[in-house]
Design a protein around this motif. Structure first.
Motif, PDB file in Angstrom:
ATOM      1  N   SER A  35      29.713 -28.991  -5.434  1.00  0.00           N
ATOM      2  CA  SER A  35      28.871 -28.004  -4.766  1.00  0.00           C
ATOM      3  C   SER A  35      27.885 -27.371  -5.743  1.00  0.00           C
ATOM      4  O   SER A  35      26.703 -27.193  -5.432  1.00  0.00           O
ATOM      5  CB  SER A  35      29.751 -26.934  -4.121  1.00  0.00           C
ATOM      6  OG  SER A  35      28.963 -25.938  -3.541  1.00  0.00           O
ATOM      7  N   THR A  36      28.361 -27.050  -6.928  1.00  0.00           N
ATOM      8  CA  THR A  36      27.488 -26.445  -7.939  1.00  0.00           C
ATOM      9  C   THR A  36      26.473 -27.464  -8.457  1.00  0.00           C
ATOM     10  O   THR A  36      25.289 -27.141  -8.632  1.00  0.00           O
ATOM     11  CB  THR A  36      28.337 -25.879  -9.088  1.00  0.00           C
ATOM     12  OG1 THR A  36      29.274 -24.942  -8.535  1.00  0.00           O
ATOM     13  CG2 THR A  36      27.483 -25.168 -10.118  1.00  0.00           C
ATOM     14  N   GLN A  39      23.640 -27.845  -5.991  1.00  0.00           N
ATOM     15  CA  GLN A  39      22.622 -26.795  -6.090  1.00  0.00           C
ATOM     16  C   GLN A  39      21.614 -27.130  -7.187  1.00  0.00           C
ATOM     17  O   GLN A  39      20.400 -26.955  -6.999  1.00  0.00           O
ATOM     18  CB  GLN A  39      23.283 -25.452  -6.377  1.00  0.00           C
ATOM     19  CG  GLN A  39      24.140 -24.941  -5.251  1.00  0.00           C
ATOM     20  CD  GLN A  39      24.972 -23.732  -5.664  1.00  0.00           C
ATOM     21  OE1 GLN A  39      24.602 -22.985  -6.551  1.00  0.00           O
ATOM     22  NE2 GLN A  39      26.105 -23.558  -5.011  1.00  0.00           N
ATOM     23  N   CYS A  40      22.098 -27.609  -8.304  1.00  0.00           N
ATOM     24  CA  CYS A  40      21.201 -27.986  -9.409  1.00  0.00           C
ATOM     25  C   CYS A  40      20.324 -29.168  -9.004  1.00  0.00           C
ATOM     26  O   CYS A  40      19.128 -29.200  -9.328  1.00  0.00           O
ATOM     27  CB  CYS A  40      22.023 -28.336 -10.651  1.00  0.00           C
ATOM     28  SG  CYS A  40      22.972 -26.949 -11.324  1.00  0.00           S
ATOM     29  N   TYR A  42      19.414 -29.963  -5.934  1.00  0.00           N
ATOM     30  CA  TYR A  42      18.444 -29.469  -4.970  1.00  0.00           C
ATOM     31  C   TYR A  42      17.251 -28.810  -5.676  1.00  0.00           C
ATOM     32  O   TYR A  42      16.099 -29.022  -5.291  1.00  0.00           O
ATOM     33  CB  TYR A  42      19.089 -28.480  -3.991  1.00  0.00           C
ATOM     34  CG  TYR A  42      18.053 -27.801  -3.129  1.00  0.00           C
ATOM     35  CD1 TYR A  42      17.435 -28.494  -2.089  1.00  0.00           C
ATOM     36  CD2 TYR A  42      17.647 -26.496  -3.391  1.00  0.00           C
ATOM     37  CE1 TYR A  42      16.456 -27.891  -1.321  1.00  0.00           C
ATOM     38  CE2 TYR A  42      16.664 -25.889  -2.616  1.00  0.00           C
ATOM     39  CZ  TYR A  42      16.078 -26.586  -1.585  1.00  0.00           C
ATOM     40  OH  TYR A  42      15.093 -25.998  -0.840  1.00  0.00           O
ATOM     41  N   LEU A  43      17.515 -28.025  -6.718  1.00  0.00           N
ATOM     42  CA  LEU A  43      16.428 -27.371  -7.455  1.00  0.00           C
ATOM     43  C   LEU A  43      15.470 -28.393  -8.065  1.00  0.00           C
ATOM     44  O   LEU A  43      14.275 -28.124  -8.203  1.00  0.00           O
ATOM     45  CB  LEU A  43      16.998 -26.464  -8.551  1.00  0.00           C
ATOM     46  CG  LEU A  43      17.718 -25.212  -8.056  1.00  0.00           C
ATOM     47  CD1 LEU A  43      18.392 -24.492  -9.227  1.00  0.00           C
ATOM     48  CD2 LEU A  43      16.767 -24.287  -7.313  1.00  0.00           C
ATOM     49  N   ARG A  46      13.447 -30.379  -4.823  1.00  0.00           N
ATOM     50  CA  ARG A  46      12.643 -29.611  -3.854  1.00  0.00           C
ATOM     51  C   ARG A  46      11.147 -29.642  -4.130  1.00  0.00           C
ATOM     52  O   ARG A  46      10.356 -29.429  -3.220  1.00  0.00           O
ATOM     53  CB  ARG A  46      13.137 -28.174  -3.755  1.00  0.00           C
ATOM     54  CG  ARG A  46      12.872 -27.344  -4.982  1.00  0.00           C
ATOM     55  CD  ARG A  46      13.410 -25.954  -4.845  1.00  0.00           C
ATOM     56  NE  ARG A  46      13.144 -25.251  -6.092  1.00  0.00           N
ATOM     57  CZ  ARG A  46      13.239 -23.976  -6.234  1.00  0.00           C
ATOM     58  NH1 ARG A  46      13.603 -23.227  -5.231  1.00  0.00           N
ATOM     59  NH2 ARG A  46      12.979 -23.419  -7.394  1.00  0.00           N
ATOM     60  N   TYR A  54      17.936 -33.885   1.794  1.00  0.00           N
ATOM     61  CA  TYR A  54      18.996 -32.886   1.676  1.00  0.00           C
ATOM     62  C   TYR A  54      20.005 -33.320   0.618  1.00  0.00           C
ATOM     63  O   TYR A  54      20.207 -34.506   0.394  1.00  0.00           O
ATOM     64  CB  TYR A  54      19.740 -32.735   3.012  1.00  0.00           C
ATOM     65  CG  TYR A  54      18.845 -32.344   4.157  1.00  0.00           C
ATOM     66  CD1 TYR A  54      18.598 -31.005   4.445  1.00  0.00           C
ATOM     67  CD2 TYR A  54      18.247 -33.313   4.958  1.00  0.00           C
ATOM     68  CE1 TYR A  54      17.782 -30.643   5.502  1.00  0.00           C
ATOM     69  CE2 TYR A  54      17.427 -32.962   6.017  1.00  0.00           C
ATOM     70  CZ  TYR A  54      17.196 -31.629   6.290  1.00  0.00           C
ATOM     71  OH  TYR A  54      16.387 -31.277   7.333  1.00  0.00           O
TER      72      TYR A  54
END
Length: 180
Positions: A35-36, A39-40, A42-43, A46, A54
């Motif tokens: 999960s963490t 997030q990285c 996704y950054l 994007r 996604y």
């Protein structure tokens, strides 16, 4: 290996390792780590050409249907990847980009082998040349991921072991040091 997805992943991984060292070494569940890392990742995506994609953890749907692959015996097997980058079926012509399987180093070898076999299947272009894809409808079984990543965490030795899979083949392995 020059691949834009690899570059994106490696930037995300550096961010993940740099900002989460204590978390990684604390022996939390793989799900929390994925999960963490998501997030990285996704950054990083994007603001790339993949911004419409996604990053999902433990995703198992293919446009509402449970995702499946065919194993070496062409037996249908349901799958849940630890982390994937995909369009959730919105970009039919190229739905799947990255599949990542994460393991702790002390997990049984059979589990590690199963993860690697899944990445081989997921990154193949087809199953023995049989893959019905007309560019308009998602195929029955999932394959065609551009990049598969096997990600093994060895907290005892402060190492991350990474393998890349492309077109059903392991193409690169390396170790990354967890800095404390």
């Amino acid at each position: 290996m020059e691949n834009e997805l690899v570059k994106i992943f490696e930037r995300a991984n550096k961010r993940f390792l740099y900002k989460n060292t204590a978390f990684i070494l604390s022996n939390v569940a793989e799900r929390s780590l994925c999960s963490t890392l998501a997030q990285c990742l996704y950054l990083e995506i994007r603001h790339s050409k993949y911004s419409r994609y996604y990053v999902d953890v433990e995703y198992n749907r293919n446009n509402g249907r449970v995702k499946t692959i065919c194993n070496d015996d062409l037996k249908v097997v349901t799958i849940i990847c630890d982390l994937i980058v995909h369009s959730r079926g919105e970009i039919v012509e190229k739905d799947n980009l990255i599949a990542l399987e994460m393991k702790k180093s002390y997990r049984p070898m059979k589990e590690k082998e199963n993860d690697k076999a899944r990445l081989v299947a997921l990154t193949k272009d087809s199953y023995d040349g049989v893959w019905s894809f007309d560019g308009k409808t998602l195929p029955e079984h999932v394959c065609g991921y551009d990049l598969g990543i096997y990600y093994e965490i060895d907290p005892k030795n402060y190492l991350i072991y990474i393998e890349y899979y492309v077109k059903g083949k392991k193409v690169r392995t390396y170790e990354e040091k967890i800095l404390t």
